[in-house]
Design an enzyme around this catalytic site. Sequence first.
Site, PDB file in Angstrom:
ATOM      1  N   HIS A 130       0.815  -1.218   0.000  1.00 55.11           N
ATOM      2  CA  HIS A 130       0.000   0.000   0.000  1.00 55.11           C
ATOM      3  C   HIS A 130       0.849   1.268   0.000  1.00 55.11           C
ATOM      4  O   HIS A 130       0.346   2.359  -0.278  1.00 55.11           O
ATOM      5  CB  HIS A 130      -0.994   0.000   1.172  1.00 55.11           C
ATOM      6  CG  HIS A 130      -0.394   0.231   2.519  1.00 55.11           C
ATOM      7  ND1 HIS A 130      -0.147  -0.779   3.415  1.00 55.11           N
ATOM      8  CD2 HIS A 130       0.003   1.365   3.134  1.00 55.11           C
ATOM      9  CE1 HIS A 130       0.367  -0.281   4.523  1.00 55.11           C
ATOM     10  NE2 HIS A 130       0.475   1.026   4.376  1.00 55.11           N
ATOM     11  N   ASP A 160       0.100  -7.687   1.230  1.00 49.65           N
ATOM     12  CA  ASP A 160       0.477  -6.283   1.402  1.00 49.65           C
ATOM     13  C   ASP A 160       1.996  -6.111   1.464  1.00 49.65           C
ATOM     14  O   ASP A 160       2.523  -5.399   2.314  1.00 49.65           O
ATOM     15  CB  ASP A 160      -0.169  -5.676   2.655  1.00 49.65           C
ATOM     16  CG  ASP A 160      -0.093  -4.147   2.660  1.00 49.65           C
ATOM     17  OD1 ASP A 160       0.102  -3.564   1.573  1.00 49.65           O
ATOM     18  OD2 ASP A 160      -0.200  -3.550   3.742  1.00 49.65           O
ATOM     19  N   GLY A 232       3.427   7.009   7.873  1.00 48.17           N
ATOM     20  CA  GLY A 232       4.788   7.122   7.366  1.00 48.17           C
ATOM     21  C   GLY A 232       5.673   5.976   7.804  1.00 48.17           C
ATOM     22  O   GLY A 232       6.738   5.736   7.244  1.00 48.17           O
ATOM     23  N   ASN A 233       5.226   5.230   8.837  1.00 53.54           N
ATOM     24  CA  ASN A 233       5.999   4.098   9.333  1.00 53.54           C
ATOM     25  C   ASN A 233       5.760   2.822   8.528  1.00 53.54           C
ATOM     26  O   ASN A 233       6.515   1.866   8.643  1.00 53.54           O
ATOM     27  CB  ASN A 233       5.638   3.784  10.785  1.00 53.54           C
ATOM     28  CG  ASN A 233       6.554   4.488  11.752  1.00 53.54           C
ATOM     29  OD1 ASN A 233       6.186   5.511  12.292  1.00 53.54           O
ATOM     30  ND2 ASN A 233       7.738   3.958  11.961  1.00 53.54           N
ATOM     31  N   SER A 234       4.696   2.779   7.748  1.00 53.60           N
ATOM     32  CA  SER A 234       4.383   1.558   7.012  1.00 53.60           C
ATOM     33  C   SER A 234       5.566   1.101   6.178  1.00 53.60           C
ATOM     34  O   SER A 234       6.192   1.895   5.486  1.00 53.60           O
ATOM     35  CB  SER A 234       3.202   1.781   6.071  1.00 53.60           C
ATOM     36  OG  SER A 234       2.000   1.759   6.767  1.00 53.60           O
ATOM     37  N   GLY A 290     -12.634 -22.023  -3.889  1.00 54.52           N
ATOM     38  CA  GLY A 290     -14.018 -21.685  -4.178  1.00 54.52           C
ATOM     39  C   GLY A 290     -14.995 -22.168  -3.133  1.00 54.52           C
ATOM     40  O   GLY A 290     -16.071 -22.683  -3.459  1.00 54.52           O
ATOM     41  N   VAL A 291     -14.606 -22.009  -1.843  1.00 58.62           N
ATOM     42  CA  VAL A 291     -15.492 -22.408  -0.756  1.00 58.62           C
ATOM     43  C   VAL A 291     -15.586 -21.293   0.271  1.00 58.62           C
ATOM     44  O   VAL A 291     -14.668 -20.491   0.408  1.00 58.62           O
ATOM     45  CB  VAL A 291     -14.993 -23.696  -0.048  1.00 58.62           C
ATOM     46  CG1 VAL A 291     -15.023 -24.877  -0.985  1.00 58.62           C
ATOM     47  CG2 VAL A 291     -13.599 -23.490   0.535  1.00 58.62           C
ATOM     48  N   ILE A 293     -15.816 -20.901   4.318  1.00 56.28           N
ATOM     49  CA  ILE A 293     -15.486 -21.773   5.440  1.00 56.28           C
ATOM     50  C   ILE A 293     -15.700 -21.067   6.770  1.00 56.28           C
ATOM     51  O   ILE A 293     -15.737 -19.834   6.835  1.00 56.28           O
ATOM     52  CB  ILE A 293     -14.028 -22.272   5.354  1.00 56.28           C
ATOM     53  CG1 ILE A 293     -13.071 -21.096   5.159  1.00 56.28           C
ATOM     54  CG2 ILE A 293     -13.875 -23.284   4.226  1.00 56.28           C
ATOM     55  CD1 ILE A 293     -11.614 -21.496   5.095  1.00 56.28           C
TER      56      ILE A 293
END
Length: 499
Positions: A130, A160, A232-234, A290-291, A293
Amino acid sequence: MSNLLRKHRAAAIIGAAIVVGAGALPFAFSPPTAIAAAEPSGIIAPAGSFAPIVDVDKPAVVTITTTMKVDTGADVGDSPMDEQFRQFFENQGIPFPQQQTPQHRQSQRAMALGSGFIISPDGVIVTNNHVIENATDIKVTLDDGTELPAKLLGTDAKSDLAVLKVKAPKPLATIAWGDSDKLKLGDQILAIGNPFGIGTTVTAGIVSARGRDLHSGPYDDFIQIDAPINRGNSGGPLVDREGNVVGINTAIYSPNGGSVGVGFAIPSDEAKVIVAKLEKNGSIDHGYLGVAIQPVTADVADAVGLSQPQGALVASVNDGTPAARAGIKTGDIVTAVGSETVKTPKDLSRLVADLSPGDKRSLTVWRNGKSMDVNVTVGGNDDSKQAANDKGDGKVQPSNQPSIGVGLANLTPDLREQLNLPRNAEGAVVASVNPDKPAAAAGIQTGDIIVSVNDRPVHDAHDVQNAVAEAGKAGRKSVLLLIERGGDKTFVAVPFSAA
């Protein structure tokens, strides 16, 4: 810092929220790290100071500045992850503060700022996806102030994570991966990054929790920390007392835009595997079944005769998906993928996501009271809907069975129309719920459609009554109902003992 960053610093500090990563500064989400942050009371640094660790690691931490595309009229800093975090906290009853509307909206381009760290002397850098998402230009500022253009090697939105590369005139300082699996609650950690664009900052804290699932993707397994981190820390490193990277600072919960001691980092043991793939291939094709759960509770396990409450209960199977083609059924409990044990739904999500489309695996499932293997060829993302058949005379069946505590009605054309159901939908409508009986305690609501009982499809209220009675005669302590509500299906276990 550039004049542009200084100019927008005030705007960055104003914005509040939950923040997903500290990613992009001025004008984009919220990351984690407090500007000054005094050392937490009671924390004792090695030899009385963290300076030896900082001296080694700080030169390998960088500031990442991006020029990014924004939609005309859109607020800078909006992101899908922000919305996922918002939903998670609001579902827990925790208010997610609204960000203040910027005085000016960007029409075409905006600047954003985050952090990263160097993992190889030739300039390979790790950060959050991001931080660089939608970037048209990426610039890296080294600890000594050197500014270098960066190339994007690879990115993966599901985890991410992103990998960059810069060309430097000399070998760069690096920081080594650590072992996040060894982290325990209470262990000391340091967060390093560039909060609010003020410059590289170090904050100290402890590991507050492990395995936080914020419902942002299949890899959710966040380390929760109390080291102050902010916008800013990301993308900056979370390091242990040996100075090794044990996490990547990614998000905070904040009611006021600043750190309140609730930060989240991606574990290094997860990140380094994905980073290696991104560095090599540039992207990752995640597997897909495709389930839908859900967890296996003690009541669910008892209802289906499973010895331990673990695995991933299949609430629904999408038509035309790898799971459907392999014969996976609603009500199956997946207990293993190949040789890997599945204890929770998150285990299944992560194991499947780690596979590539076309990979073949044997899934161990619990079905009809016994374990069996189902061979699956993992695919890519597909979507479709299921359909059902039609029956019922519409008469309300006042079911007073103490083991359930509900009144049932058959599906009629009128009821299907009122409930927005397909004309061929089957099942029994919950017409009333006794507040003193276990169905109410289990969350059953008026208007719910009971689709199956103990994995056996039901066509009407009579089928439900018979199936519940049979479960009681068989000595079950609970009954497993498949409920449809608002177009979604979920399993609910109702214990007989509470009736």
